[in-house]
Write a protein that holds these residues in place. Sequence first.
Motif, PDB file in Angstrom:
ATOM      1  N   LEU A  91       0.711  -1.315  -0.104  1.00  0.00           N
ATOM      2  CA  LEU A  91      -0.096   0.010   0.041  1.00  0.00           C
ATOM      3  C   LEU A  91       0.801   1.297   0.056  1.00  0.00           C
ATOM      4  O   LEU A  91       0.589   2.313  -0.647  1.00  0.00           O
ATOM      5  N   VAL A 107      10.551  -3.368   1.319  1.00  0.00           N
ATOM      6  CA  VAL A 107      11.022  -4.589   2.055  1.00  0.00           C
ATOM      7  C   VAL A 107      10.149  -5.138   3.304  1.00  0.00           C
ATOM      8  O   VAL A 107       9.706  -4.416   3.825  1.00  0.00           O
ATOM      9  N   ASP A 108      10.266  -6.487   3.110  1.00  0.00           N
ATOM     10  CA  ASP A 108       9.308  -7.372   4.082  1.00  0.00           C
ATOM     11  C   ASP A 108       9.954  -8.656   4.348  1.00  0.00           C
ATOM     12  O   ASP A 108      10.645  -8.999   3.591  1.00  0.00           O
ATOM     13  N   ASP A 110       8.328 -11.073   5.146  1.00  0.00           N
ATOM     14  CA  ASP A 110       7.460 -12.257   5.029  1.00  0.00           C
ATOM     15  C   ASP A 110       7.554 -12.558   3.380  1.00  0.00           C
ATOM     16  O   ASP A 110       7.096 -11.576   2.856  1.00  0.00           O
ATOM     17  N   ALA A 113       4.342 -11.426   1.864  1.00  0.00           N
ATOM     18  CA  ALA A 113       4.318  -9.984   1.563  1.00  0.00           C
ATOM     19  C   ALA A 113       5.015  -9.474   0.468  1.00  0.00           C
ATOM     20  O   ALA A 113       4.366  -8.657  -0.431  1.00  0.00           O
ATOM     21  N   ASP A 134      14.917  -9.478   6.676  1.00  0.00           N
ATOM     22  CA  ASP A 134      14.799  -8.862   8.185  1.00  0.00           C
ATOM     23  C   ASP A 134      15.556  -7.653   8.220  1.00  0.00           C
ATOM     24  O   ASP A 134      16.702  -7.738   8.267  1.00  0.00           O
ATOM     25  N   THR A 136      16.188  -5.390  10.037  1.00  0.00           N
ATOM     26  CA  THR A 136      16.796  -4.926  11.338  1.00  0.00           C
ATOM     27  C   THR A 136      18.471  -5.287  11.329  1.00  0.00           C
ATOM     28  O   THR A 136      19.120  -4.807  11.931  1.00  0.00           O
ATOM     29  N   LEU A 157       9.998  -6.710  18.463  1.00  0.00           N
ATOM     30  CA  LEU A 157      10.261  -6.143  17.100  1.00  0.00           C
ATOM     31  C   LEU A 157      10.391  -4.741  17.062  1.00  0.00           C
ATOM     32  O   LEU A 157      11.118  -3.724  16.316  1.00  0.00           O
ATOM     33  N   MET A 161      13.411  -2.481  15.474  1.00  0.00           N
ATOM     34  CA  MET A 161      13.233  -1.485  14.529  1.00  0.00           C
ATOM     35  C   MET A 161      13.733  -0.190  14.984  1.00  0.00           C
ATOM     36  O   MET A 161      14.294   0.424  14.222  1.00  0.00           O
TER      37      MET A 161
HETATM   38  C1  LIG Z   1       1.195  -4.498  10.315  1.00  0.00           C
HETATM   39  S1  LIG Z   1       1.861  -4.764   8.997  1.00  0.00           S
HETATM   40  C2  LIG Z   1       2.002  -3.284   8.045  1.00  0.00           C
HETATM   41  C3  LIG Z   1       2.001  -3.325   6.602  1.00  0.00           C
HETATM   42  C4  LIG Z   1       1.842  -2.061   5.623  1.00  0.00           C
HETATM   43  N1  LIG Z   1       3.235  -1.429   6.196  1.00  0.00           N
HETATM   44  C5  LIG Z   1       0.818  -1.291   5.965  1.00  0.00           C
HETATM   45  O1  LIG Z   1       0.875  -0.291   6.822  1.00  0.00           O
HETATM   46  O2  LIG Z   1      -0.416  -1.576   5.347  1.00  0.00           O
HETATM   47  C6  LIG Z   1       3.561  -5.046   9.407  1.00  0.00           C
HETATM   48  C7  LIG Z   1       4.579  -5.607   8.242  1.00  0.00           C
HETATM   49  O3  LIG Z   1       6.063  -5.524   8.784  1.00  0.00           O
HETATM   50  C8  LIG Z   1       6.506  -6.672   8.441  1.00  0.00           C
HETATM   51  N2  LIG Z   1       7.694  -7.147   9.068  1.00  0.00           N
HETATM   52  C9  LIG Z   1       7.837  -7.455  10.413  1.00  0.00           C
HETATM   53  N3  LIG Z   1       9.124  -7.489  10.830  1.00  0.00           N
HETATM   54  C10 LIG Z   1      10.024  -7.191  10.013  1.00  0.00           C
HETATM   55  C11 LIG Z   1      11.214  -7.005   9.599  1.00  0.00           C
HETATM   56  N4  LIG Z   1      12.000  -7.378  10.683  1.00  0.00           N
HETATM   57  N5  LIG Z   1      11.634  -6.653   8.540  1.00  0.00           N
HETATM   58  C12 LIG Z   1      11.101  -6.135   7.632  1.00  0.00           C
HETATM   59  N6  LIG Z   1       9.490  -6.474   7.729  1.00  0.00           N
HETATM   60  C13 LIG Z   1       9.087  -6.572   8.821  1.00  0.00           C
HETATM   61  C14 LIG Z   1       5.392  -7.910   8.257  1.00  0.00           C
HETATM   62  O4  LIG Z   1       5.967  -8.782   7.613  1.00  0.00           O
HETATM   63  C15 LIG Z   1       4.378  -7.001   7.763  1.00  0.00           C
HETATM   64  O5  LIG Z   1       4.109  -7.242   6.698  1.00  0.00           O
END
Ligand SMILES: C[S@@+](CC[C@H](N)C(=O)[O-])C[C@H]1O[C@@H](n2cnc3c(N)ncnc32)[C@H](O)[C@@H]1O
Length: 216
Positions: A91, A107-108, A110, A113, A134, A136, A157, A161
Amino acid sequence: MDLTGAALSEAEVYIQTHLPLTEVDDLPGARMHLAGPRSGLSRLQRLNPHFMMPYWAHLWGGGRALVRFLAERPEAVAGRRVMDLGSGSGLVSIAAARAGAASILAVDVDPYAVVATRLNAALNGVALTILQADITGEPVPGVDIILVGDVFYELGLAEQMTAFLDRCLEARLEILVGDPGREFLPRDRLGLISDYEVADFGGRIPGVAGVFRFQR
Ligand SMILES: C[S@@+](CC[C@H](N)C(=O)[O-])C[C@H]1O[C@@H](n2cnc3c(N)ncnc32)[C@H](O)[C@@H]1O
């Protein structure tokens, strides 16, 4: 977890078949594959024992606030190199492209994703570089600004972050966070820029989410 070969095609086909094309209020004209009542994400989970929480299948308050902010102030990203951290559905990346970003790195961690971001970006004619990592544990990216949509939902997390974003801040990157006030949001490190009435969790929970500057 990696998705390759048959598992990757299976994920693509599943998303395209079971997550209906949905219009996005905050992004007029955009359509994305998002979970609906009959998406049966637990079936996808049964196909893959490493399946993570499918955050990518929904829109979140933090991302929606960033979308609204970019519609009001496209100059925040126009002509700049953007990273969409935790891209989920893609998005925020789509909104950044619409606002005129020079390049976008989504970047994600998952792999689903990553697939959803790729499919949704293509559907909306948006070119992205997509990285499964990841973040981080990664070096500071070569971008000008980081958009962080809704990633402070778990304590560990949130700490990781924050440490990563601190490194980025030291490297003089600009960092904007969209968040509806999750429990582990590092409030003492954020300056509110503006807030928006946006629904959380796929439009099901009305509320308010802010856009903040991450700072010392
Ligand atoms: C709640 S979702 C938000 C998705 C999008 N940014 C939104 O606001 O609609 C959080 C996203 O962060 C990703 N995420 C979690 N830990 C992460 C990491 N260490 N590195 C990259 N992405 C990560 C998750 O896989 C997930 O897709």
